[in-house]
Enzyme design. Structure first.
Site, mmCIF file in Angstrom:
data_model
loop_
_atom_site.group_PDB
_atom_site.id
_atom_site.type_symbol
_atom_site.label_atom_id
_atom_site.label_comp_id
_atom_site.label_asym_id
_atom_site.label_seq_id
_atom_site.Cartn_x
_atom_site.Cartn_y
_atom_site.Cartn_z
ATOM 1 N N GLN A 42 31.810 -5.848 -15.050
ATOM 2 C CA GLN A 42 32.553 -7.098 -15.242
ATOM 3 C C GLN A 42 32.268 -7.680 -16.626
ATOM 4 O O GLN A 42 33.180 -8.157 -17.317
ATOM 5 C CB GLN A 42 32.171 -8.098 -14.142
ATOM 6 N N CYS A 100 28.594 -2.723 -11.627
ATOM 7 C CA CYS A 100 29.013 -3.931 -10.924
ATOM 8 C C CYS A 100 29.149 -5.104 -11.901
ATOM 9 O O CYS A 100 30.099 -5.156 -12.659
ATOM 10 C CB CYS A 100 28.060 -4.215 -9.762
ATOM 11 N N HIS A 151 27.926 0.682 -6.801
ATOM 12 C CA HIS A 151 26.522 0.957 -7.138
ATOM 13 C C HIS A 151 26.184 2.425 -6.891
ATOM 14 O O HIS A 151 25.683 2.761 -5.819
ATOM 15 C CB HIS A 151 25.602 0.077 -6.289
ATOM 16 N N ILE A 173 0.643 -14.224 10.749
ATOM 17 C CA ILE A 173 1.131 -14.886 11.965
ATOM 18 C C ILE A 173 2.518 -14.355 12.330
ATOM 19 O O ILE A 173 2.814 -14.045 13.473
ATOM 20 C CB ILE A 173 1.193 -16.420 11.755
ATOM 21 N N LEU A 188 0.819 -1.215 0.000
ATOM 22 C CA LEU A 188 0.000 0.000 0.000
ATOM 23 C C LEU A 188 0.852 1.264 0.000
ATOM 24 O O LEU A 188 0.337 2.364 -0.151
ATOM 25 C CB LEU A 188 -0.902 0.023 1.231
ATOM 26 N N GLU A 227 23.768 4.038 -7.918
ATOM 27 C CA GLU A 227 22.313 4.272 -7.818
ATOM 28 C C GLU A 227 21.841 4.404 -6.366
ATOM 29 O O GLU A 227 20.843 5.073 -6.105
ATOM 30 C CB GLU A 227 21.522 3.174 -8.552
ATOM 31 N N GLU A 238 32.956 -16.641 -11.677
ATOM 32 C CA GLU A 238 31.574 -16.812 -11.212
ATOM 33 C C GLU A 238 30.735 -17.567 -12.252
ATOM 34 O O GLU A 238 29.786 -18.255 -11.909
ATOM 35 C CB GLU A 238 30.944 -15.421 -10.969
ATOM 36 N N LYS A 247 -15.733 1.616 0.013
ATOM 37 C CA LYS A 247 -16.029 0.648 1.072
ATOM 38 C C LYS A 247 -15.090 0.809 2.267
ATOM 39 O O LYS A 247 -13.865 0.768 2.112
ATOM 40 C CB LYS A 247 -15.900 -0.781 0.512
ATOM 41 N N LYS A 249 -15.441 -1.141 5.090
ATOM 42 C CA LYS A 249 -15.446 -2.360 5.921
ATOM 43 C C LYS A 249 -14.067 -3.008 6.080
ATOM 44 O O LYS A 249 -13.683 -3.379 7.194
ATOM 45 C CB LYS A 249 -16.465 -3.359 5.357
#
Ligand code: GLN
Length: 538
Positions: free
Chosen positions: A384, A380, A513, A147, A15, A515, A404, A186, A188
């Protein structure tokens, strides 16, 4: 003493609790108060660092090297306050700390229980590291009724008693749906959500109602009556055209004023909304635009590159341009289709990423941008991949790769063995994946006469990192001979931090990074320059 504002959400998720909290922080701050923002996440991961962006969206990295929820990015961008490790906690982290203490015998033979041990641990987190803040805004992740969020709700209930109820404020954000068929709003679901919260001992003081339509006064009255909240504290938030309107819209609804009223604080200073009005005008009103392609694995999920999308928009604000982001899925991206896919694109961006999947498509796209002189920014993993592309196609190291993604290739990019921070040597590993990367703020030296130094207008920069692999510095000479310059390096000259190709108008790769540090009120220079280059290319 700090006042605590707890923000919970009800009815549905997504939300905009983060944006609401961040906007409130801006408004209070702009009135001259000192604010801190925190996020309590009920999931069991110790942090979101090991979660796929498909699960959780972007992982936001703080200066001090925490891998956190992306809402902390909103907080930073709106409030201008840099978040810290101590601003995000999860159930996983709470339990792992408790279990460690239990093994060390620190509970002195007691039975360790949710109440009081888990709740105490949460309460300790909420008040940790708070000094002279006027307000601490704590957002509870998830939705009331889950929960897993119960211990957090119990902890904040107890906390409000501990600090004195007048020093705490509960804000509940809910959905007020509009039913098109019956042309009705609404209330409710909101009533039920608040009922649930009250059953847990929490009476919200302010209800923020997310809705598509303005809420008529009779409905506000109804919410006020059924939810036991003063009518002035029923605040509506209608979908805004751009998120930069949010502080303006919350100020119009007097959210900050109602918060101050609750705490009986007088403030003559009004929040400064001029910068947000200006930005909103630019974002909505600019006539010109540029098309930026983001090529990555997670492009189908909007939140996976949240900070990146934002930073590009900020670059647009700086250049008075709209940014049209073209998201290109890198999996199965064939070299033969790149020309078609990049038709009409004015800048190519390869973001951070992990693992082998989609790498060949990225490499082919980088080649296309390099050869066709399209402005290119590699972040990043993107840097590479740019280095691997160059090694293969210009240096003719045919099987150049990263350890990697391939065990057999020439590791132009390899696992970082060790790095230095605060006088300590850290060792790289790819075994234990949680929190073991090179994370957070590190300095880099920028080379004289490089484009990047001109952009930053500084010899030394500090940017946030999140990586395990690194371009091998031993290749420096070979690359530089062919005009791919290692334009940024770590202070000990061991780790390449930025590369740029001299035979290209704007081709930059950065190991960090940028950003994460861009803000709407202070666009990052690298993004501003990248967008300016895209405009020129157009
Ligand atoms: N996977 C690469 C590494 O670990 C890049 C990480 C990233 O792009 N954030 O070094």
């Amino acid at each position: 003493m700090a006042r605590y504002i707890f923000v919970t959400g009800g009815v549905v998720s997504s939300l905009g609790k983060g944006l609401s909290s961040a906007s409130l922080a801006y408004l209070l701050q702009s009135r001259g108060f000192k604010v801190r923002l925190r996020k309590l996440d009920p999931y069991l991961n110790v942090d979101p660092g090991t979660m796929s962006p498909f699960q959780h969206g972007e992982v936001f990295v703080t200066d001090d090297g925490a891998e956190t929820d992306l809402d902390l990015g909103h907080y930073e961008r709106f409030s201008g306050i840099s978040a810290k490790k101590s601003d995000n906690v999860t159930t996983g982290k709470i339990y792992s700390d408790i279990l460690k203490k239990e093994r060390e015998g620190l509970y002195l033979g007691k039975t360790v229980q949710v109440i009081p041990h888990v709740t105490n641990q949460i309460k300790d987190f909420i008040k940790k590291d708070i000094t002279n803040e006027d307000f601490v805004i704590c957002e509870i992740g998830g939705t009331v009724g889950d929960i897993e969020s119960l211990p957090f709700l119990e902890a904040i209930r107890q906390f409000s008693i501990d600090i004195g109820i007048k020093n705490a404020l509960f804000i509940h954000l809910t959905l007020v749906p509009y039913m098109k068929a019956s042309d009705e709003i609404k209330t409710k679901p909101t009533q039920h959500s608040v009922k649930e919260l009250r059953a847990l001992g929490i009476q919200p003081n302010i209800i923020i109602c997310r809705c598509e339509q303005p809420i008529p006064s009779e409905h506000r009255k109804k919410i006020s009556l059924f939810c036991n909240v003063a009518i002035d504290n029923v605040i509506e938030t209608i979908d805004v055209k751009t998120i930069y309107e949010a502080p303006i819209s919350f100020s119009n609804e007097k959210l900050d004023q109602q918060v101050l009223n609750h705490f009986k604080i007088k403030s003559k200073k009004k929040p400064n909304l001029i910068p947000w009005k200006k930005i909103t005008r630019t974002v909505l009103g600019s006539k010109q635009s540029v098309n930026i392609a983001i090529i990555g694995k997670y492009v189908n999920l909007k939140d996976a590159y949240k900070s990146l999308d934002e930073a590009l928009t900020h670059g647009g604000i700086k250049n008075n341009l709209k940014i049209k982001i073209i998201r290109i899925e890198s999996d199965n991206l064939k070299a033969s289709e790149i020309k078609k896919k990049l038709l009409g694109v004015h800048g190519v961006l390869i973001p951070g990423g992990f693992g082998r999947r989609g790498t060949e498509g990225k490499i082919a796209a980088i080649r296309y941008a390099r050869v066709n002189k399209i402005p290119f920014l590699g972040i990043c993993f993107g840097m590479q991949m740019a280095v691997i592309e160059f090694a293969r196609n210009i240096l003719k190291i045919k099987n150049a790769s990263s350890s990697e993604i391939s065990k057999n290739g020439v590791p132009v990019v390899g696992l970082i063995n060790e790095w230095e921070k605060d006088g300590r040597v850290h060792k790289g590993t790819d075994k234990n994946l949680g929190g073991t990367m090179r994370l957070g703020l590190y300095p880099a030296k920028l080379k004289e006469n490089s484009l990047i130094k001109k952009i930053y207008n500084s010899k030394i920069i500090h940017e946030r990192h999140r990586h395990r692999y690194e371009v091998n510095i031993n290749f420096l000479e070979k690359f530089e001979e062919k005009k791919m310059i290692f334009s940024g390096v770590s202070p000990d000259n061991k780790l390449p931090e930025a590369v740029e190709y001299k035979n290209h108008p704007w081709f930059i790769g950065v190991q960090f990074h940028p950003e994460f540090k861009s803000r709407p009120l202070a666009p990052h220079p690298l993004f501003s320059s990248f967008i300016a280059a895209a405009k020129k290319y157009k």
